[in-house]
Design a protein around this motif. Structure first.
Motif, PDB file in Angstrom:
ATOM      1  N   ILE A 114       0.838  -1.189   0.000  1.00 52.04           N
ATOM      2  CA  ILE A 114       0.000   0.000   0.000  1.00 52.04           C
ATOM      3  C   ILE A 114       0.880   1.248   0.000  1.00 52.04           C
ATOM      4  CG2 ILE A 114      -0.276  -0.084   2.529  1.00 52.04           C
ATOM      5  CD1 ILE A 114      -3.121   1.096   2.029  1.00 52.04           C
ATOM      6  N   ALA A 115       0.575   2.150  -0.903  1.00 53.24           N
ATOM      7  CA  ALA A 115       1.349   3.386  -1.053  1.00 53.24           C
ATOM      8  C   ALA A 115       0.792   4.461  -0.130  1.00 53.24           C
ATOM      9  CB  ALA A 115       1.307   3.842  -2.509  1.00 53.24           C
ATOM     10  N   ALA A 116       0.680   4.109   1.137  1.00 49.19           N
ATOM     11  CA  ALA A 116       0.139   4.998   2.165  1.00 49.19           C
ATOM     12  C   ALA A 116       0.451   4.362   3.509  1.00 49.19           C
ATOM     13  CB  ALA A 116      -1.367   5.179   1.993  1.00 49.19           C
ATOM     14  N   THR A 117       0.198   5.116   4.565  1.00 47.98           N
ATOM     15  CA  THR A 117       0.364   4.559   5.911  1.00 47.98           C
ATOM     16  C   THR A 117      -0.923   3.919   6.398  1.00 47.98           C
ATOM     17  OG1 THR A 117       2.051   6.213   6.439  1.00 47.98           O
ATOM     18  CG2 THR A 117       1.003   5.107   8.285  1.00 47.98           C
ATOM     19  N   GLY A 118      -2.051   4.603   6.204  1.00 47.47           N
ATOM     20  CA  GLY A 118      -3.339   4.084   6.667  1.00 47.47           C
ATOM     21  C   GLY A 118      -3.778   2.868   5.891  1.00 47.47           C
ATOM     22  N   VAL A 129      -2.231 -13.312   2.869  1.00 45.29           N
ATOM     23  CA  VAL A 129      -1.753 -12.182   2.078  1.00 45.29           C
ATOM     24  C   VAL A 129      -1.050 -11.199   3.004  1.00 45.29           C
ATOM     25  CG1 VAL A 129      -2.396 -10.257   0.578  1.00 45.29           C
ATOM     26  CG2 VAL A 129      -3.604 -12.453   0.395  1.00 45.29           C
ATOM     27  N   VAL A 130       0.197 -10.909   2.729  1.00 42.14           N
ATOM     28  CA  VAL A 130       0.960  -9.942   3.514  1.00 42.14           C
ATOM     29  C   VAL A 130       0.565  -8.527   3.084  1.00 42.14           C
ATOM     30  CG1 VAL A 130       3.283  -9.038   3.970  1.00 42.14           C
ATOM     31  CG2 VAL A 130       2.877 -11.517   3.864  1.00 42.14           C
ATOM     32  N   VAL A 131       0.431  -7.642   4.048  1.00 47.07           N
ATOM     33  CA  VAL A 131       0.163  -6.222   3.765  1.00 47.07           C
ATOM     34  C   VAL A 131       1.316  -5.407   4.334  1.00 47.07           C
ATOM     35  CG1 VAL A 131      -1.380  -4.267   4.109  1.00 47.07           C
ATOM     36  CG2 VAL A 131      -2.330  -6.579   3.827  1.00 47.07           C
ATOM     37  N   SER A 132       1.961  -4.621   3.485  1.00 45.53           N
ATOM     38  CA  SER A 132       3.034  -3.722   3.915  1.00 45.53           C
ATOM     39  C   SER A 132       2.662  -2.290   3.563  1.00 45.53           C
ATOM     40  CB  SER A 132       4.366  -4.084   3.245  1.00 45.53           C
ATOM     41  OG  SER A 132       4.870  -5.310   3.742  1.00 45.53           O
ATOM     42  N   ASN A 133       2.885  -1.375   4.507  1.00 42.35           N
ATOM     43  CA  ASN A 133       2.590   0.033   4.244  1.00 42.35           C
ATOM     44  C   ASN A 133       3.876   0.844   4.179  1.00 42.35           C
ATOM     45  OD1 ASN A 133       3.351   0.219   6.933  1.00 42.35           O
ATOM     46  ND2 ASN A 133       1.491   1.239   7.608  1.00 42.35           N
ATOM     47  N   VAL A 134       3.734   2.145   3.982  1.00 40.35           N
ATOM     48  CA  VAL A 134       4.891   3.050   3.973  1.00 40.35           C
ATOM     49  C   VAL A 134       4.809   3.942   5.199  1.00 40.35           C
ATOM     50  CG1 VAL A 134       5.205   2.965   1.486  1.00 40.35           C
ATOM     51  CG2 VAL A 134       3.709   4.698   2.458  1.00 40.35           C
ATOM     52  N   ARG A 135       5.952   4.294   5.739  1.00 49.18           N
ATOM     53  CA  ARG A 135       5.991   5.004   7.021  1.00 49.18           C
ATOM     54  C   ARG A 135       7.034   6.118   6.991  1.00 49.18           C
ATOM     55  NH1 ARG A 135       6.063  -0.575  10.707  1.00 49.18           N
ATOM     56  NH2 ARG A 135       4.361  -1.582   9.546  1.00 49.18           N
ATOM     57  N   GLY A 136       6.738   7.178   7.691  1.00 49.05           N
ATOM     58  CA  GLY A 136       7.727   8.218   7.911  1.00 49.05           C
ATOM     59  C   GLY A 136       7.978   9.138   6.736  1.00 49.05           C
ATOM     60  N   TYR A 137       7.331   8.917   5.593  1.00 43.01           N
ATOM     61  CA  TYR A 137       7.601   9.717   4.405  1.00 43.01           C
ATOM     62  C   TYR A 137       7.070  11.150   4.538  1.00 43.01           C
ATOM     63  CZ  TYR A 137       2.685   8.982   3.359  1.00 43.01           C
ATOM     64  OH  TYR A 137       1.320   8.961   3.434  1.00 43.01           O
ATOM     65  N   ALA A 138       6.105  11.349   5.444  1.00 42.90           N
ATOM     66  CA  ALA A 138       5.444  12.656   5.543  1.00 42.90           C
ATOM     67  C   ALA A 138       5.817  13.411   6.807  1.00 42.90           C
ATOM     68  CB  ALA A 138       3.928  12.463   5.478  1.00 42.90           C
ATOM     69  N   VAL A 139       6.937  13.033   7.443  1.00 36.96           N
ATOM     70  CA  VAL A 139       7.280  13.619   8.742  1.00 36.96           C
ATOM     71  C   VAL A 139       7.617  15.103   8.650  1.00 36.96           C
ATOM     72  CG1 VAL A 139       8.029  11.476   9.820  1.00 36.96           C
ATOM     73  CG2 VAL A 139       9.661  12.822   8.485  1.00 36.96           C
ATOM     74  N   HIS A 140       7.876  15.608   7.457  1.00 36.11           N
ATOM     75  CA  HIS A 140       8.104  17.039   7.296  1.00 36.11           C
ATOM     76  C   HIS A 140       6.916  17.712   6.606  1.00 36.11           C
ATOM     77  CE1 HIS A 140      12.130  16.433   8.699  1.00 36.11           C
ATOM     78  NE2 HIS A 140      12.392  15.587   7.725  1.00 36.11           N
TER      79      HIS A 140
END
Length: 316
Positions: A70-74, A88-99
């Motif tokens: 998923i190209a998002a955190t939520g 099915v494994v689900v992986s998200n993205v994290r920390g990309y929006a900290v600024h």
């Protein structure tokens, strides 16, 4: 083994994905709807998605699917329990929006506290040109310095907002969960934050506990000079109650980057033009150039790690 990777929502990010360093076949669609998921993911081992829903009804028809990147955190658009059941494994993205998200939240706070939109409109309407004074008054102007900021959500985004707010001289308090039986160390009771904060900023995930956490009762509890900022999920706020509170002057202003349904094709209570001191931006607080590149890089890193047998950023 070559992996079939299908990106269902290529246009949801204004940045290019680099090619994964694995043997693969990449198929990309600009956008997809829930009723197109099964057809488009047929035979795919890896799905790249952003906001399209993947439900328990889809998964039995996708026996080859092994990873949802998923190209998002939520992940509130994915049935995580069903994914776990089907392996099915689900992986998200994290920390990309900290600024980028904290900067946007601070931008909204400053604009609202200083009545920026109202003054811009006054100038456009000729009120400054017609004034007998060298400057034009008429709307309240409040500083961030010395104001109390109540933050709900103490993850990387909430903490990022706190760091910027403290640099402006704000007093930061973190709110405890609504209805919590006890207040954790370093937190302030939910109701006390709502009653005392000059600015409330929401950085919570959307789930059963947080849905509608700011409604009529909370808005009436807030200071009439307070402003509300939501750069998290639209469903955290009762939007009709917020529109009513702004019209009635129960709070001084609100800035939201998210709505309960996006895009708001059927309208929304917050999109009516007569609401004072309201700023609505189109879910783009995260979308700086650096933020979007961070998303695409992490998605590909998640795919490569999964294929290597070491899944990262795993949700289930």
């Amino acid at each position: 083994m070559s992996m079939r990777i299908v990106n269902l929502e290529g246009e949801s990010i204004a940045a290019s994905f680099r090619k994964p360093a694995i043997e693969h076949e990449w198929t990309e669609y600009p956008l997809s709807t829930a009723d197109q998921v099964v057809e488009r993911l047929a035979g795919a081992q890896i799905a790249v998605i952003n906001k399209v829903r993947i439900t328990a009804e889809h998964l039995p028809h996708l026996p080859d699917l092994k990873l949802i990147a998923i190209a998002a955190t939520g992940t509130d658009n994915i049935d995580l329990a069903a994914c776990k059941e089907h392996g099915v494994v689900v992986s998200n993205v994290r920390g990309y929006a900290v600024h980028t998200v904290p900067e946007h939240a601070i931008l909204l706070m400053m604009a609202l506290r200083r009545s920026l939109l109202a003054y811009v409109q006054d100038v456009r309407d000729g009120l400054w040109a017609a004034s007998g004074n060298f400057c034009l008054f008429g709307h309240p102007v409040g500083d961030l310095h010395g104001a109390t900021l109540g933050i709900f959500g103490r993850g990387s985004l909430g903490q990022g907002v706190a760091r910027l707010a403290e640099a402006f001289g704000m007093r930061v308090i973190y709110g405890e969960h609504r209805g919590a039986s006890a207040v954790r160390e370093g937190y302030t009771a939910f109701e006390e934050v709502v009653r005392t904060a000059d600015v409330i900023s929401l950085h919570c995930p959307l789930n059963d506990a947080t849905r509608g956490m700011i409604g009529t009762a909370e808005l009436q509890m807030m200071k009439p000079t307070a402003v509300l900022v939501n750069t998290s999920r639209g469903g955290l706020v009762d939007e009709q109650a917020l529109a009513d509170a702004l019209r009635a002057g129960e709070i001084a202003g609100a800035g939201v980057d998210v709505l309960s349904k996006e895009p708001p094709r059927d309208g929304n209570p917050l999109l009516v033009p007569d609401i004072p001191n309201l700023i609505v931006t189109p879910h783009m607080a995260w979308a700086s150039d650096a933020g979007m590149k961070g998303v695409t890089d992490q998605v590909i890193e998640n795919i490569e790690a999964f294929v290597a047998g070491t899944p990262r950023n795993r949700v289930v």
